[in-house]
Design an enzyme around this catalytic site. Structure first.
Site, mmCIF file in Angstrom:
data_model
loop_
_atom_site.group_PDB
_atom_site.id
_atom_site.type_symbol
_atom_site.label_atom_id
_atom_site.label_comp_id
_atom_site.label_asym_id
_atom_site.label_seq_id
_atom_site.Cartn_x
_atom_site.Cartn_y
_atom_site.Cartn_z
ATOM 1 N N ASP A 236 0.901 -1.144 0.045
ATOM 2 C CA ASP A 236 0.105 0.012 -0.096
ATOM 3 C C ASP A 236 0.848 1.204 0.036
ATOM 4 O O ASP A 236 2.168 1.211 -0.078
ATOM 5 C CB ASP A 236 -0.902 -0.013 1.016
ATOM 6 C CG ASP A 236 -0.388 0.090 2.376
ATOM 7 O OD1 ASP A 236 1.008 0.473 2.643
ATOM 8 O OD2 ASP A 236 -0.978 -0.095 3.500
ATOM 9 N N SER A 237 0.441 2.561 0.186
ATOM 10 C CA SER A 237 0.887 3.601 -0.100
ATOM 11 C C SER A 237 1.574 4.125 1.136
ATOM 12 O O SER A 237 2.501 5.230 0.832
ATOM 13 C CB SER A 237 0.241 4.682 -1.077
ATOM 14 O OG SER A 237 -1.023 4.862 -0.027
ATOM 15 N N GLY B 88 -0.793 5.892 2.547
ATOM 16 C CA GLY B 88 -1.974 6.720 2.552
ATOM 17 C C GLY B 88 -2.847 6.601 3.920
ATOM 18 O O GLY B 88 -3.321 7.360 4.647
ATOM 19 N N PHE B 89 -2.876 5.413 4.121
ATOM 20 C CA PHE B 89 -3.898 4.817 5.627
ATOM 21 C C PHE B 89 -3.251 5.436 6.648
ATOM 22 O O PHE B 89 -4.129 6.019 7.481
ATOM 23 C CB PHE B 89 -3.883 3.647 5.630
ATOM 24 C CG PHE B 89 -4.807 2.970 6.705
ATOM 25 C CD1 PHE B 89 -6.370 3.446 6.244
ATOM 26 C CD2 PHE B 89 -4.548 2.561 7.642
ATOM 27 C CE1 PHE B 89 -7.047 2.952 7.800
ATOM 28 C CE2 PHE B 89 -5.352 2.145 9.111
ATOM 29 C CZ PHE B 89 -6.536 2.451 8.736
ATOM 30 N N ASP C 221 -2.813 8.489 -1.700
ATOM 31 C CA ASP C 221 -3.878 9.292 -1.693
ATOM 32 C C ASP C 221 -3.803 9.954 -0.610
ATOM 33 O O ASP C 221 -3.221 9.779 0.644
ATOM 34 C CB ASP C 221 -5.127 8.442 -1.885
ATOM 35 C CG ASP C 221 -5.301 7.328 -0.846
ATOM 36 O OD1 ASP C 221 -4.197 6.874 -0.517
ATOM 37 O OD2 ASP C 221 -6.343 7.038 -0.345
ATOM 38 N N GLY D 232 -10.762 4.969 1.251
ATOM 39 C CA GLY D 232 -11.589 5.474 2.111
ATOM 40 C C GLY D 232 -12.987 5.011 2.445
ATOM 41 O O GLY D 232 -13.818 5.496 3.054
ATOM 42 N N ASP E 200 -7.881 -6.586 0.887
ATOM 43 C CA ASP E 200 -6.915 -7.134 1.862
ATOM 44 C C ASP E 200 -7.413 -6.493 3.237
ATOM 45 O O ASP E 200 -8.168 -5.726 3.383
ATOM 46 C CB ASP E 200 -5.535 -6.351 1.261
ATOM 47 C CG ASP E 200 -5.775 -4.739 2.241
ATOM 48 O OD1 ASP E 200 -6.480 -4.098 1.355
ATOM 49 O OD2 ASP E 200 -5.074 -4.677 3.206
ATOM 50 N N CYS F 201 -14.524 -27.899 7.713
ATOM 51 C CA CYS F 201 -13.412 -27.066 7.302
ATOM 52 C C CYS F 201 -11.974 -27.660 6.742
ATOM 53 O O CYS F 201 -11.810 -28.622 7.516
ATOM 54 C CB CYS F 201 -12.948 -25.924 8.462
ATOM 55 S SG CYS F 201 -11.857 -24.737 7.911
ATOM 56 N N CYS G 227 -9.020 -26.344 6.408
ATOM 57 C CA CYS G 227 -7.844 -25.461 6.940
ATOM 58 C C CYS G 227 -6.939 -26.420 7.767
ATOM 59 O O CYS G 227 -7.448 -27.492 8.240
ATOM 60 C CB CYS G 227 -7.933 -24.419 7.942
ATOM 61 S SG CYS G 227 -8.520 -24.610 9.495
ATOM 62 N N CYS H 147 -8.185 -27.461 11.399
ATOM 63 C CA CYS H 147 -9.475 -28.336 11.501
ATOM 64 C C CYS H 147 -9.117 -29.804 10.889
ATOM 65 O O CYS H 147 -9.232 -30.488 11.625
ATOM 66 C CB CYS H 147 -10.515 -27.649 10.837
ATOM 67 S SG CYS H 147 -11.228 -26.026 11.397
ATOM 68 N N HIS I 169 -7.061 -20.896 10.195
ATOM 69 C CA HIS I 169 -8.611 -21.096 9.828
ATOM 70 C C HIS I 169 -9.191 -19.977 9.414
ATOM 71 O O HIS I 169 -10.198 -20.052 8.264
ATOM 72 C CB HIS I 169 -9.119 -21.440 11.430
ATOM 73 C CG HIS I 169 -10.547 -21.592 11.231
ATOM 74 N ND1 HIS I 169 -11.348 -22.718 10.872
ATOM 75 C CD2 HIS I 169 -11.638 -20.607 11.383
ATOM 76 C CE1 HIS I 169 -12.795 -22.514 10.900
ATOM 77 N NE2 HIS I 169 -12.931 -21.247 11.254
HETATM 78 ZN ZN LIG Z 1 -10.409 -24.538 10.026
#
Ligand SMILES: [Zn+2]
Length: 372
Positions: free
Chosen positions: A109-110, A112-113, A163, A238, A288, A327, A329, A332, A359
């Protein structure tokens, strides 16, 4: 033999690659679309979620653990890497991929945040933003050109222009000031990017940022300016800065029919499962957020139906089930129980945050997969 190989490499990078499309839309259904973004280090099938590796690492996770969730890219933060260890350190190691040992495409990212989140210690002028380093108080001056220079030095594959992000609480005049400045800075960023990447065989992609707060007229004008400028992608900024879910929805719905180019669309800093679904259904390709890992480190996980569960709750003390039946992942599949994870949180064992991060990221990735 070496000459033939060299010729093939030159033909690929100089002739074939430039005529390849960097973004192909594969399918559309109403405003939802799936596609493939070709970065210089690999493909990203969209819709896609990028976990945040703010300081170069997705917190508490190895690169292999990140890859195991199925995500295809990560986002690193320019401001934080500039402060420490500094882009020169990262560049000297061979760039962000070499430094962090992460092979997936990396977006930066820039900064900016941070203008927004550290507004108590900054001063914004037409030239740029003056900060005091949160580490040692030393002065930092971030300009649009400097943000691009830092991101290129880091070795980013997807660069975002600086920005001016206004707090909605500061009122309409500040939103308009930030809107105008964001577009003046856009052109300065494009000029800097073109100059710094002119000699690159394989350059990163450049994303412009749409601003305008919650004012739909400003948002539409900003989208028009950004998508028709010399950028590869459109980032929506924004949002996720304190507005309600409905206010975010109104903005995303309001611009969903106004995209006039196939350029990829990125929603910065979002989000929760509910927001990700809403963004994808309004034409967003990529997002993101720190949320899946930040929540995980505090024992908060998502389960089917986008429900949030806090494992620290006493009801899970003797719950030997996995986080979510079905799940796929790592956590799990390998049978780590809610009881075990709750215990690890209670004794401050970092493994708990890692396992819950895997997860949560997988949960968001499965949402993206369902739309792909
Ligand atoms: Zn999971």
């Amino acid at each position: 033999m070496q000459t033939v190989l060299s010729s093939c490499i030159i033909i690929y990078f100089c002739i074939i690659m430039p005529i390849m499309s960097y973004f192909d839309v594969i399918n559309t259904n109403k405003n939802v679309r799936s596609g493939i973004l070709n970065t210089r280090v690999g493909k990203i099938r969209t819709p896609a979620f990028f976990p945040d590796g703010t300081r170069g690492a997705v917190k508490s996770m190895t690169p292999e653990q990140v890859v195991s969730t199925g995500v295809q890219a990560v986002l690193a933060n320019t401001f934080h890497l500039h402060i420490s260890p500094g882009e020169s350190v990262v560049a000297a190691s061979g760039g962000i991929h070499s430094f962090s040992r992460q092979a997936l495409p990396i977006m930066t990212d820039s900064g900016g945040f941070q203008i927004f989140s550290l507004s108590g210690i900054n001063k914004i002028t037409e030239e740029g933003v003056r900060f005091r380093s949160p580490l040692d108080g030393s002065p930092i001056f971030l300009t649009p050109e400097e943000s691009i220079r830092i991101q290129i030095a880091l070795g980013s594959d997807m660069v975002v222009v600086l920005d001016d992000l206004a707090s909605l609480a500061k009122g309409e005049s500040r939103v308009i000031e930030a809107f105008d400045r964001t577009h003046r800075w856009l052109q300065r960023s494009i000029d800097a990017f073109n100059e710094l990447t002119a000699d690159m065989i394989s350059r990163p992609l450049l994303f412009g940022v749409v601003q305008g707060g919650l004012d739909m007229n400003l948002r539409k004008k900003s989208l028009d300016i950004v998508q028709n400028s010399q950028v590869d992608g459109v980032a929506i900024g924004g949002l996720s800065v304190g507005e309600s879910h409905d206010e975010m929805r109104i903005v995303l719905e309001g611009i969903a029919d106004l995209y006039s180019t196939p350029k990829p669309r990125f929603l910065l800093g979002v989000g929760s499962p509910r927001e990700i679904r809403m963004a994808i259904e309004n034409g967003v390709d990529m997002m993101d957020c720190v949320l899946p890992t930040r929540n995980a480190r505090h024992g908060n996980i998502w389960i089917d139906g986008d429900q949030a569960v806090n494992l620290l709750n006493a009801r899970y003390k003797e719950d030997y089930g996995v986080l979510q039946d079905g799940c796929d992942c790592y956590t799990c599949v390998n049978g780590f129980s809610r009881s075990f994870l709750r215990h690890q949180f209670k004794v401050a064992e970092p493994l708990a945050g890692t396992l819950c991060s895997m997860h949560n990221i997988r949960y968001l990735e499965r949402i993206c997969e369902s739309y792909r």
